[in-house]
Design a protein around this motif. Structure first.
Motif, mmCIF file in Angstrom:
data_model
loop_
_atom_site.group_PDB
_atom_site.id
_atom_site.type_symbol
_atom_site.label_atom_id
_atom_site.label_comp_id
_atom_site.label_asym_id
_atom_site.label_seq_id
_atom_site.Cartn_x
_atom_site.Cartn_y
_atom_site.Cartn_z
ATOM 1 N N ARG A 47 12.196 24.107 35.245
ATOM 2 C CA ARG A 47 12.619 24.724 36.491
ATOM 3 C C ARG A 47 14.083 25.109 36.305
ATOM 4 N N VAL A 48 14.379 26.391 36.397
ATOM 5 C CA VAL A 48 15.728 26.890 36.160
ATOM 6 C C VAL A 48 16.362 27.262 37.493
ATOM 7 N N VAL A 49 17.532 26.690 37.770
ATOM 8 C CA VAL A 49 18.282 26.986 38.988
ATOM 9 C C VAL A 49 19.563 27.705 38.576
ATOM 10 N N GLY A 50 19.656 28.982 38.901
ATOM 11 C CA GLY A 50 20.849 29.763 38.604
ATOM 12 C C GLY A 50 21.773 29.779 39.802
ATOM 13 N N VAL A 51 23.072 29.696 39.557
ATOM 14 C CA VAL A 51 24.066 29.610 40.623
ATOM 15 C C VAL A 51 25.098 30.723 40.453
ATOM 16 N N ASP A 52 25.444 31.394 41.550
ATOM 17 C CA ASP A 52 26.590 32.303 41.564
ATOM 18 C C ASP A 52 27.800 31.509 42.062
ATOM 19 N N LEU A 53 28.788 31.316 41.210
ATOM 20 C CA LEU A 53 29.950 30.505 41.547
ATOM 21 C C LEU A 53 30.849 31.196 42.576
ATOM 22 N N GLN A 54 31.790 30.467 43.115
ATOM 23 C CA GLN A 54 32.716 31.003 44.113
ATOM 24 C C GLN A 54 33.256 32.377 43.716
ATOM 25 N N ALA A 55 33.130 33.338 44.636
ATOM 26 C CA ALA A 55 33.670 34.695 44.489
ATOM 27 C C ALA A 55 32.912 35.550 43.483
ATOM 28 N N HIS A 56 31.810 35.061 42.943
ATOM 29 C CA HIS A 56 31.032 35.793 41.945
ATOM 30 C C HIS A 56 29.642 36.127 42.488
ATOM 31 N N GLY A 57 29.105 37.240 42.006
ATOM 32 C CA GLY A 57 27.749 37.612 42.370
ATOM 33 C C GLY A 57 27.565 37.699 43.872
ATOM 34 N N ARG A 58 26.576 36.976 44.386
ATOM 35 C CA ARG A 58 26.253 37.012 45.816
ATOM 36 C C ARG A 58 27.000 35.950 46.623
ATOM 37 N N THR A 59 27.841 35.158 45.954
ATOM 38 C CA THR A 59 28.630 34.140 46.656
ATOM 39 C C THR A 59 29.986 34.719 47.009
ATOM 40 N N ALA A 60 30.290 34.777 48.298
ATOM 41 C CA ALA A 60 31.578 35.324 48.748
ATOM 42 C C ALA A 60 32.712 34.359 48.434
ATOM 43 N N ASP A 61 33.907 34.906 48.325
ATOM 44 C CA ASP A 61 35.087 34.085 48.111
ATOM 45 C C ASP A 61 35.432 33.334 49.399
ATOM 46 N N VAL A 62 36.208 32.267 49.234
ATOM 47 C CA VAL A 62 36.724 31.501 50.370
ATOM 48 C C VAL A 62 38.221 31.303 50.172
ATOM 49 N N ASP A 63 38.868 30.769 51.179
ATOM 50 C CA ASP A 63 40.324 30.634 51.158
ATOM 51 C C ASP A 63 40.745 29.389 50.374
ATOM 52 N N ARG A 64 40.565 29.451 49.074
ATOM 53 C CA ARG A 64 41.034 28.406 48.169
ATOM 54 C C ARG A 64 41.145 29.032 46.779
ATOM 55 N N PRO A 65 41.969 28.500 45.919
ATOM 56 C CA PRO A 65 42.082 29.053 44.568
ATOM 57 C C PRO A 65 40.790 28.834 43.784
ATOM 58 N N LEU A 66 40.630 29.594 42.705
ATOM 59 C CA LEU A 66 39.563 29.303 41.751
ATOM 60 C C LEU A 66 40.047 28.184 40.840
ATOM 61 N N ARG A 67 39.288 27.105 40.780
ATOM 62 C CA ARG A 67 39.586 25.976 39.911
ATOM 63 C C ARG A 67 38.293 25.464 39.297
ATOM 64 N N TYR A 68 38.349 25.106 38.040
ATOM 65 C CA TYR A 68 37.173 24.511 37.401
ATOM 66 C C TYR A 68 36.712 23.286 38.181
ATOM 67 N N GLU A 69 37.671 22.485 38.613
ATOM 68 C CA GLU A 69 37.350 21.217 39.268
ATOM 69 C C GLU A 69 36.639 21.413 40.602
ATOM 70 N N THR A 70 37.108 22.346 41.427
ATOM 71 C CA THR A 70 36.472 22.543 42.729
ATOM 72 C C THR A 70 35.114 23.226 42.585
ATOM 73 N N MET A 71 34.987 24.140 41.633
ATOM 74 C CA MET A 71 33.679 24.755 41.400
ATOM 75 C C MET A 71 32.690 23.721 40.874
ATOM 76 N N ALA A 72 33.179 22.746 40.083
ATOM 77 C CA ALA A 72 32.322 21.658 39.630
ATOM 78 C C ALA A 72 31.840 20.825 40.813
#
Length: 265
Positions: A47-72
């Motif tokens: 079972r494969v679950v694909g994710v669009d990360l913050q500000a990418h693809g169909r996921t809109a950006d939010v009012d926070r920086p891009l960080r590896y840690e928060t996306m994790a």
């Protein structure tokens, strides 16, 4: 295909196939569709679950920086939201950094980890790659209009006008120094590192990364008893930019996800 509200982000995900869950994390300026070439091989067994990360693809950006840690943290929250328990996790490039941070920060959620074409410290990239990263900003994003990544973004993004802001945020992320070597050395999650032999990551760093995971320190012996739990695959004739489209990638990944980790018992 749906959205999940996690950590203040409306995170897009899609699920294909059946079996033990494998979560896929795309690279910078990408989306789930980056994995479309290898998806049939993966969904035949998982079972494969694909994710669009913050500000990418169909996921809109939010009012926070891009960080590896928060996306994790977002990925971990999605795993809990979907009641997936323990997952296998594969990330490429930017997504590789997010996958690695997920395993470090939420190790109880990750059964096995696959990092594709990503270093564990910023200086693992070649100097010319670091120089290119340093130039990324909103103006650079404007110059990238009309390119395939921009065309995909315009097609998918909830707010296509955010394209320059994505470049500005990504550039700010990529200019930040990081070194996760100590945390990688303490990682107990069975891990496969996959690189192209002409990758954007330095070959010396591939070996360094593998060494931190316990690999490359000794001969495994005729019976394989000295084999580490970690694995390293360097795929020939490929680059950072075409590795996802090669059948060699799922051929390297699937046995690692299926076979017992560590030396034979």
């Amino acid at each position: 295909m749906a959205y999940a509200q996690v950590n203040g982000v409306r995170l897009w995900y899609e699920s294909h196939g059946a079996g033990r869950p494998l979560v896929l994390l795309h690279g910078g300026f990408g989306a789930v569709e980056n994995f479309e070439t290898m998806l049939p091989a993966l969904t035949a067994r998982r079972r494969v679950v694909g994710v669009d990360l913050q500000a990418h693809g169909r996921t809109a950006d939010v009012d926070r920086p891009l960080r590896y840690e928060t996306m994790a943290d977002d990925v971990a929250a999605l795993v809990v939201h979907l009641s997936l328990a323990e997952v296998d996790l594969l990330g490429y490039s930017l997504g590789g950094g997010v996958a690695l941070r997920t395993a470090i920060q939420h190790r109880h959620l990750v059964r096995r980890l696959v990092v594709v074409s990503a270093p564990c410290r910023r200086q693992g990239w070649y100097p010319e790659v670091l120089a290119a990263m340093a130039e990324q900003d909103a103006a650079y994003g404007e110059r990238m209009r009309g390119t395939p990544p921009h065309q995909r973004y315009e097609r998918m993004a909830p707010r296509p006008g955010d394209w320059p802001a994505l470049w500005a945020k990504t550039g700010e992320l990529l200019r930040r120094e990081y070194d996760w070597s100590a945390e990688v050395a303490a990682l107990t999650t069975p891990t496969l590192l996959v690189f192209a032999d002409a990758d954007s990551v330095r070959a010396a760093h591939m070996v360094e990364f593998f060494g931190l995971l316990g690999g490359g320190h000794r001969d495994a012996g005729w019976d394989g008893v000295g084999r580490p739990a970690a694995r390293l695959a360097v795929l020939p004739g490929l680059t950072h930019y075409d590795i996802l489209d090669s059948p060699a990638l799922p051929a390297a990944v699937l046995p690692f996800l299926t076979h017992p980790a560590g030396p034979p018992t």
